[in-house]
Design an enzyme around this catalytic site. Structure first.
Site, PDB file in Angstrom:
ATOM      1  N   ASN A   1      15.176  -7.102  11.654  1.00  0.00           N
ATOM      2  CA  ASN A   1      13.920  -7.588  11.449  1.00  0.00           C
ATOM      3  C   ASN A   1      13.931  -7.429   9.674  1.00  0.00           C
ATOM      4  OD1 ASN A   1      11.188  -8.178  11.033  1.00  0.00           O
ATOM      5  ND2 ASN A   1      10.526  -6.210  11.483  1.00  0.00           N
TER       6      ASN A   1
ATOM      7  N   LYS B   1       5.085   2.312  -5.904  1.00  0.00           N
ATOM      8  CA  LYS B   1       6.447   1.632  -5.828  1.00  0.00           C
ATOM      9  C   LYS B   1       6.472   0.210  -6.348  1.00  0.00           C
ATOM     10  CE  LYS B   1       8.620   0.659  -1.701  1.00  0.00           C
ATOM     11  NZ  LYS B   1       9.312   0.994  -0.588  1.00  0.00           N
TER      12      LYS B   1
ATOM     13  N   ALA C   1       0.847  -0.940   0.133  1.00  0.00           N
ATOM     14  CA  ALA C   1      -0.035  -0.026  -0.108  1.00  0.00           C
ATOM     15  C   ALA C   1       0.837   1.203   0.224  1.00  0.00           C
ATOM     16  CB  ALA C   1      -0.951  -0.122   1.122  1.00  0.00           C
TER      17      ALA C   1
ATOM     18  N   GLY D   1       0.476   2.313   9.069  1.00  0.00           N
ATOM     19  CA  GLY D   1       1.467   1.394   9.510  1.00  0.00           C
ATOM     20  C   GLY D   1       1.564   0.005   8.967  1.00  0.00           C
TER      21      GLY D   1
ATOM     22  N   ARG E   1      10.418   7.839  -1.941  1.00  0.00           N
ATOM     23  CA  ARG E   1      11.912   7.907  -2.519  1.00  0.00           C
ATOM     24  C   ARG E   1      12.217   7.398  -3.743  1.00  0.00           C
ATOM     25  NH1 ARG E   1      16.116   5.603   1.090  1.00  0.00           N
ATOM     26  NH2 ARG E   1      14.674   4.435   2.298  1.00  0.00           N
TER      27      ARG E   1
HETATM   28  C1  UD1 Z   1       9.525  -2.209   8.508  1.00  0.00           C
HETATM   29  C2  UD1 Z   1       9.847  -2.777   9.623  1.00  0.00           C
HETATM   30  C3  UD1 Z   1      11.092  -2.782  10.114  1.00  0.00           C
HETATM   31  C4  UD1 Z   1      11.967  -3.767   9.367  1.00  0.00           C
HETATM   32  C5  UD1 Z   1      11.819  -3.181   8.028  1.00  0.00           C
HETATM   33  C6  UD1 Z   1      12.479  -4.140   6.949  1.00  0.00           C
HETATM   34  C7  UD1 Z   1       7.468  -2.100  11.012  1.00  0.00           C
HETATM   35  C8  UD1 Z   1       7.007  -1.150  11.877  1.00  0.00           C
HETATM   36  N1  UD1 Z   1       8.964  -2.135  10.779  1.00  0.00           N
HETATM   37  O1  UD1 Z   1      10.049  -0.739   8.455  1.00  0.00           O
HETATM   38  O2  UD1 Z   1      11.218  -3.676  11.610  1.00  0.00           O
HETATM   39  O3  UD1 Z   1      13.316  -3.873   9.670  1.00  0.00           O
HETATM   40  O4  UD1 Z   1      10.418  -3.165   7.426  1.00  0.00           O
HETATM   41  O5  UD1 Z   1      12.544  -3.599   5.477  1.00  0.00           O
HETATM   42  O6  UD1 Z   1       6.985  -3.109  10.466  1.00  0.00           O
HETATM   43  N2  UD1 Z   1       3.222  -0.733   3.931  1.00  0.00           N
HETATM   44  C9  UD1 Z   1       1.450  -0.637   3.866  1.00  0.00           C
HETATM   45  N3  UD1 Z   1       0.876   0.118   4.531  1.00  0.00           N
HETATM   46  C10 UD1 Z   1       1.145   0.879   5.550  1.00  0.00           C
HETATM   47  C11 UD1 Z   1       2.678   0.800   5.926  1.00  0.00           C
HETATM   48  C12 UD1 Z   1       3.542  -0.034   5.290  1.00  0.00           C
HETATM   49  O7  UD1 Z   1       1.153  -1.474   2.871  1.00  0.00           O
HETATM   50  O8  UD1 Z   1       0.461   1.472   6.140  1.00  0.00           O
HETATM   51  C13 UD1 Z   1       3.908  -1.365   3.273  1.00  0.00           C
HETATM   52  C14 UD1 Z   1       4.856  -0.792   2.367  1.00  0.00           C
HETATM   53  O9  UD1 Z   1       4.323  -0.596   1.201  1.00  0.00           O
HETATM   54  C15 UD1 Z   1       6.239  -1.708   2.334  1.00  0.00           C
HETATM   55  C16 UD1 Z   1       6.002  -2.439   3.750  1.00  0.00           C
HETATM   56  O10 UD1 Z   1       4.684  -2.265   4.179  1.00  0.00           O
HETATM   57  O11 UD1 Z   1       6.295  -2.703   1.299  1.00  0.00           O
HETATM   58  C17 UD1 Z   1       6.976  -1.858   4.680  1.00  0.00           C
HETATM   59  O12 UD1 Z   1       6.915  -0.672   5.278  1.00  0.00           O
HETATM   60  P1  UD1 Z   1       8.020   0.579   5.116  1.00  0.00           P
HETATM   61  O13 UD1 Z   1       7.240   1.741   5.487  1.00  0.00           O
HETATM   62  O14 UD1 Z   1       8.871   0.397   4.379  1.00  0.00           O
HETATM   63  O15 UD1 Z   1       8.479  -0.172   6.699  1.00  0.00           O
HETATM   64  P2  UD1 Z   1      10.011   0.205   7.477  1.00  0.00           P
HETATM   65  O16 UD1 Z   1       9.911   1.265   7.927  1.00  0.00           O
HETATM   66  O17 UD1 Z   1      10.969  -0.036   6.256  1.00  0.00           O
HETATM   67 CA    CA Z   2      11.076  -0.187   3.940  1.00  0.00          CA
END
Ligand code: UD1
Ligand code: CA
Length: 451
Positions: A170, A22, A10, A80, A15
């Site tokens: 993680n 993406k 989502a 999140g 970036r």
């Molecule tokens: C997340 C992890 C982190 C881990 C890292 C690995 C959490 C809180 N943190 O951080 O511990 O080390 O990934 O890459 O989980 N997404 C959604 N909806 C949202 C938020 C995110 O679909 O509301 C999806 C994003 O599109 C992406 C994935 O979830 O594909 C990860 O989200 P991202 O925001 O990149 O997480 P990180 O901050 O990298």
């Molecule tokens: Ca990420």
């Protein structure tokens, strides 16, 4: 154990500096999210749920094209990773197996790694998290492990000095029984540095309920996530070098491996030879003992055993070469069956056609398949001989063992065994060339004198 996949896709991917969501950016000709679905597919999931938000319509359509059974869950606001997973709950209604959460922007998780996680679940861990030793832990979440038990995951933003020093990170991949996962998410709040519902917080919630969490580790290369164009380019490079190594391992000869480009689904048989600078677009299978010569571009096509393609050939979708067919230099084939041993060796376009077994298509032959509005079919019989520079104006057919004379524009069907000749009669005028040369030279000399 029945399995369901939940793939998070989502996010916007700010970036990437792109209008595309993406997860629509491609590695090896497939959108990023498709790679996550492919690695999950080895667990033979009963259901696969893709959580979409940014560019939902586009991502949903691309996903349905790839897999009509995929379930799309909408996350209107990106609150999140925990919130994202919770959106999959209705889609998993009535499912009581395991759920595996993957990220749509992390394309390289190996099937074996997911199998190791499933095994850890079978061994009794309630929550299994995929971790890795990070060379540079940066902003990854940190896994806090004591006596083999995962106590909690702390996000970089929320971590103290000691926690930031931990290098076990993680990956984001999580496995748990679906009902347990959603229960645990119910206990996750957003009181943290990012103000988000963190998926990672399910570990602490699990422990508070007396459940156990464990870590399975994998190589850092597998967890490579894509956040920028530079990372996308690097991921493409990783994919290509893995694909080249795998092809070589499978018995394919790559003369200049670094110059050959594969797609996510390229299949090449043993003892095939691929010369330098060949590009495989999506949907290509090349059987054993074929040779793909230099600078050829193939997509959506099939080359049967012993086929020869190129150099400088282009096979477009629907090109189907039977055994020992030969496609030579500067030839384009589209949506056409080239039957056994047929040859199209030089400078031709063959589209929407069948070329019968053993037929020989002369240099410069063109199937005129398009009338400006519709496409039409050309049928060329077995063992026929199409003279150089023949234009076949479709719909049209040439029977078995028929011929066309060089330069003929074929606008009528040619019966089997017949010869089609359609060109102006040639006249020979003895001595006329000499006379003409003299005249032209004299005229040139007069001009030069005058100037
Ligand atoms: C997340 C992890 C982190 C881990 C890292 C690995 C959490 C809180 N943190 O951080 O511990 O080390 O990934 O890459 O989980 N997404 C959604 N909806 C949202 C938020 C995110 O679909 O509301 C999806 C994003 O599109 C992406 C994935 O979830 O594909 C990860 O989200 P991202 O925001 O990149 O997480 P990180 O901050 O990298
Ligand atoms: Ca990420």
């Amino acid at each position: 154990m029945a399995t369901a996949l939940i793939v998070l896709a989502a996010g916007k991917g700010t970036r990437m500096n792109s209008d595309l969501p993406k997860v629509m950016h491609e590695v090896a000709g497939a959108p990023l999210f498709a790679h996550a679905l492919t690695s999950g597919a080895t667990l033979q999931p009963e259901r696969a749920v893709l959580v979409v938000g940014h560019g939902a319509e586009m991502v949903g359509k691309a996903a349905a094209d790839l897999d009509p059974e995929i379930i799309i869950a909408m996350q209107d606001e990106q609150l999140g990773t925990g919130h994202a997973v919770a959106q999959a709950r209705p889609a998993l209604d009535g499912f009581d197996g395991d759920a595996i959460v993957l990220y749509g922007d992390t394309p390289f998780i190996r099937p074996e790694t997911l199998e190791a996680m499933a095994a850890e679940r079978s061994a009794g861990a309630d929550v299994v998290v995929l971790g890795f030793q990070a060379a540079d832990p940066g902003r990854y979440g940190r896994l806090i492990v004591k006596d083999d038990v995962l106590e909690r995951i702390v996000e970089f933003k929320d971590a103290n000095e000691a926690e930031r020093a931990v290098t076990l990170c993680n990956s984001g991949v999580v496995a748990a029984q679906a009902s347990v996962l959603f229960d645990l998410l119910g206990g996750v709040g957003n009181d943290n540095a990012a103000g988000e519902y963190y998926l990672t917080d399910i570990v602490e919630v699990a422990r508070s309920k007396g459940l156990t969490a464990r870590v399975v580790t994998c190589d850092e290369a597998e967890t490579l996530g894509i956040n920028s164009r530079a990372e996308l380019a690097a991921a493409e490079g990783v994919f290509q070098s893995n694909a080249r190594a795998a092809a070589i391992e499978d018995g394919v000869t790559l003369i200049a491996a670094d110059t050959v480009y594969f797609s996510h689904d390229t299949v090449i048989g043993r003892d095939a030879v691929v010369e330098p600078n060949v590009v495989f677009g999506p949907g290509v299978t090349v059987e054993s003992e074929s040779r793909i010569r230099a600078f050829s571009h193939l997509e959506g096509c099939h080359v049967s055993r012993g086929g020869v393609v190129g150099p400088y050939a282009r096979l477009r979708p629907g090109a189907e070469l039977a055994e020992h067919a030969k496609i030579g230099n500067f030839v384009e084939i589209k949506n056409a069956q080239i039957e056994e041993g047929a040859k199209v060796n030089h400078l031709s376009y063959v589209g929407d056609a069948r070329v019968g077994e053993g037929a020989n298509i002369g240099a410069g032959t063109i199937t005129c398949n398009y009338d400006g509005v519709s496409k039409h079919h050309t049928d060329i019989g077995a063992r026929s001989f199409i003279g150089s520079n023949t234009c076949l104006v479709a719909p049209v057919s040439v029977g078995d063992e028929a011929m066309t004379a060089t330069g003929t524009v074929v606008t009528k069907d040619v019966p089997a065994g017949a010869m089609a000749v359609g060109r102006a009669k040639i006249e020979i005028k003895p001595g006329l060339a000499i006379k003409l040369f003299e005249k032209l030279k004299a005229a040139k000399a007069r001009r030069q004198k005058g100037s």
